[in-house]
Motif scaffolding. Structure first.
Motif, PDB file in Angstrom:
ATOM      1  N   SER A   1       0.817  -1.215   0.000  1.00 53.84           N
ATOM      2  CA  SER A   1       0.000   0.000   0.000  1.00 53.84           C
ATOM      3  C   SER A   1       0.848   1.262   0.000  1.00 53.84           C
ATOM      4  CB  SER A   1      -0.940   0.011   1.213  1.00 53.84           C
ATOM      5  OG  SER A   1      -0.196   0.019   2.427  1.00 53.84           O
TER       6      SER A   1
ATOM      7  N   LYS B   1       2.814   0.006  -4.309  1.00 49.47           N
ATOM      8  CA  LYS B   1       1.651   0.056  -5.202  1.00 49.47           C
ATOM      9  C   LYS B   1       2.068  -0.134  -6.655  1.00 49.47           C
ATOM     10  CE  LYS B   1      -1.500   2.978  -2.503  1.00 49.47           C
ATOM     11  NZ  LYS B   1      -2.182   4.304  -2.426  1.00 49.47           N
TER      12      LYS B   1
ATOM     13  N   LYS C   1       0.958  -3.184  -9.105  1.00 49.92           N
ATOM     14  CA  LYS C   1       0.349  -2.943 -10.408  1.00 49.92           C
ATOM     15  C   LYS C   1       1.101  -3.672 -11.521  1.00 49.92           C
ATOM     16  CE  LYS C   1      -1.164   0.739 -13.559  1.00 49.92           C
ATOM     17  NZ  LYS C   1      -0.673   0.046 -14.774  1.00 49.92           N
TER      18      LYS C   1
ATOM     19  N   SER D   1      -8.871  -0.932   1.724  1.00 45.63           N
ATOM     20  CA  SER D   1      -9.402   0.153   0.899  1.00 45.63           C
ATOM     21  C   SER D   1      -8.282   0.959   0.239  1.00 45.63           C
ATOM     22  CB  SER D   1     -10.294   1.086   1.728  1.00 45.63           C
ATOM     23  OG  SER D   1      -9.531   1.801   2.693  1.00 45.63           O
ATOM     24  N   LYS D   2      -7.045   0.802   0.736  1.00 46.07           N
ATOM     25  CA  LYS D   2      -5.907   1.487   0.119  1.00 46.07           C
ATOM     26  C   LYS D   2      -5.475   0.806  -1.184  1.00 46.07           C
ATOM     27  CE  LYS D   2      -3.962   3.570   4.294  1.00 46.07           C
ATOM     28  NZ  LYS D   2      -2.751   3.722   5.149  1.00 46.07           N
ATOM     29  N   ILE D   3      -6.017  -0.374  -1.427  1.00 46.26           N
ATOM     30  CA  ILE D   3      -5.771  -1.089  -2.681  1.00 46.26           C
ATOM     31  C   ILE D   3      -6.963  -0.859  -3.598  1.00 46.26           C
ATOM     32  CG2 ILE D   3      -5.230  -3.311  -3.726  1.00 46.26           C
ATOM     33  CD1 ILE D   3      -3.115  -2.260  -1.739  1.00 46.26           C
ATOM     34  N   SER D   4      -6.720  -0.474  -4.825  1.00 47.86           N
ATOM     35  CA  SER D   4      -7.812  -0.133  -5.738  1.00 47.86           C
ATOM     36  C   SER D   4      -8.740  -1.326  -5.960  1.00 47.86           C
ATOM     37  CB  SER D   4      -7.253   0.339  -7.079  1.00 47.86           C
ATOM     38  OG  SER D   4      -6.653  -0.729  -7.779  1.00 47.86           O
ATOM     39  N   ASP D   5     -10.024  -1.018  -6.197  1.00 46.19           N
ATOM     40  CA  ASP D   5     -11.011  -2.066  -6.446  1.00 46.19           C
ATOM     41  C   ASP D   5     -10.621  -2.923  -7.648  1.00 46.19           C
ATOM     42  OD1 ASP D   5     -12.539  -1.221  -4.316  1.00 46.19           O
ATOM     43  OD2 ASP D   5     -13.888   0.009  -5.530  1.00 46.19           O
ATOM     44  N   SER D   6     -10.064  -2.286  -8.667  1.00 46.21           N
ATOM     45  CA  SER D   6      -9.692  -3.026  -9.876  1.00 46.21           C
ATOM     46  C   SER D   6      -8.626  -4.071  -9.577  1.00 46.21           C
ATOM     47  CB  SER D   6      -9.196  -2.067 -10.960  1.00 46.21           C
ATOM     48  OG  SER D   6      -8.034  -1.364 -10.529  1.00 46.21           O
ATOM     49  N   HIS D   7      -7.718  -3.751  -8.653  1.00 45.83           N
ATOM     50  CA  HIS D   7      -6.693  -4.715  -8.267  1.00 45.83           C
ATOM     51  C   HIS D   7      -7.280  -5.812  -7.388  1.00 45.83           C
ATOM     52  CE1 HIS D   7      -3.145  -1.708  -8.951  1.00 45.83           C
ATOM     53  NE2 HIS D   7      -3.608  -2.235 -10.072  1.00 45.83           N
ATOM     54  N   ARG D   8      -8.099  -5.428  -6.421  1.00 41.22           N
ATOM     55  CA  ARG D   8      -8.650  -6.423  -5.496  1.00 41.22           C
ATOM     56  C   ARG D   8      -9.575  -7.409  -6.194  1.00 41.22           C
ATOM     57  NH1 ARG D   8     -11.768  -3.796  -1.290  1.00 41.22           N
ATOM     58  NH2 ARG D   8     -11.449  -1.757  -2.247  1.00 41.22           N
TER      59      ARG D   8
ATOM     60  N   CYS E   1      -9.310  -8.375  -9.471  1.00 42.04           N
ATOM     61  CA  CYS E   1      -8.763  -8.793 -10.763  1.00 42.04           C
ATOM     62  C   CYS E   1      -8.649 -10.305 -10.918  1.00 42.04           C
ATOM     63  CB  CYS E   1      -7.406  -8.136 -11.001  1.00 42.04           C
ATOM     64  SG  CYS E   1      -6.081  -8.876 -10.018  1.00 42.04           S
TER      65      CYS E   1
END
Length: 239
Positions: free
Chosen positions: A9, A14, A18, A35-42, A44
């Motif tokens: 994070s 980060k 990515k 929540s510090k990790i983007s939704d798209s990453h969580r 994927c």
């Protein structure tokens, strides 16, 4: 191949995360606040996101953390705030690294690659690296006065002196960027065995995105890994 990223994070972590997910690499992280990790990453499909504080894990939890992982990239560091610099845990990087290595050895995998992000403010004593007297005076003071500096030094020293190059379970590289800067795009960079300039009085710049590129490349480029394993390469932005 599955990679464990510590400090995912953070500013550099980060970018490492990515890059791994863009390459569709199975990746495992542990963060206090998902929540510090983007939704798209969580979401994927390649990421295993564990919620927790790594400083509070028991040995069996470290065993689970490293289980199935072929590589570990540590971007752990201290927040640059009064509490982050002088508060607990003062030896975050070193203590975590020791527990990770102990878990790797206990798990008994054939080989795990470990990449530690460090700093040019840390000499590689394993090859008798020498800095100029002014640098040595300043860095000695920082070691005594600033816990994060001492933590960085001791973490690398642990790999060099205690893990060494004879452990069949762990191969490592300590990556030393100079002054970290945030650039949006990757640029050309150069790698040296030792600092090419004074880390205190004539520091260079290293983009975080370039650091992430080099660290990930180390894990997947076997020739690059063989070139730098058991060493402490320095990375600068070119020119």
């Amino acid at each position: 191949m599955k990679i464990l990223v510590l400090g995912a994070s953070g500013a550099t972590g980060k970018l490492v995360l990515k890059r791994l997910l863009d390459k569709r690499i199975e990746t495992k992280i542990i963060v206090r606040d998902p929540s510090k990790i983007s939704d798209s990453h969580r979401n994927c499909g390649f990421l295993e996101c564990i919620t927790g504080n790594i400083t509070g894990l028991e040995h069996y939890e470290f065993l689970s953390l490293v289980s199935g992982c072929d590589g570990v990239i540590s971007c752990l560091g201290h927040n640059i705030t009064l509490k982050g610099v002088f508060g607990e845990p003062k030896m975050l990087v070193t203590d975590t690294l020791k527990k990770i290595c102990e878990a790797i050895v206990t798990n008994g995998q054939e080989r795990t690659k470990l990449v530690l992000m460090n700093t040019t403010a840390n000499r590689n004593n394993g090859i008798g690296e020498k800095y100029g007297l002014p640098d040595r005076v300043v860095l000695s003071l920082l070691y005594r006065l600033l816990p994060p500096q001492r933590d960085n030094v001791e973490a690398a020293s642990f790999l060099v002196s205690e893990v060494g190059s004879g452990n069949p379970k762990i191969e490592w590289v300590v990556v030393r960027p100079d002054t970290l800067v945030d650039d949006e795009n990757e640029s050309e960079y150069e790698i040296h065995s030792s600092p090419a300039r004074s880390p205190v009085f004539k520091a260079g710049k290293t983009s975080r995105i370039n650091v992430s590129s080099f660290m990930v490349s180390l894990l997947f480029d076997e020739k690059l890994w063989e070139r730098w394993k058991f060493q402490m390469p320095v990375i600068y932005n070119k020119n």
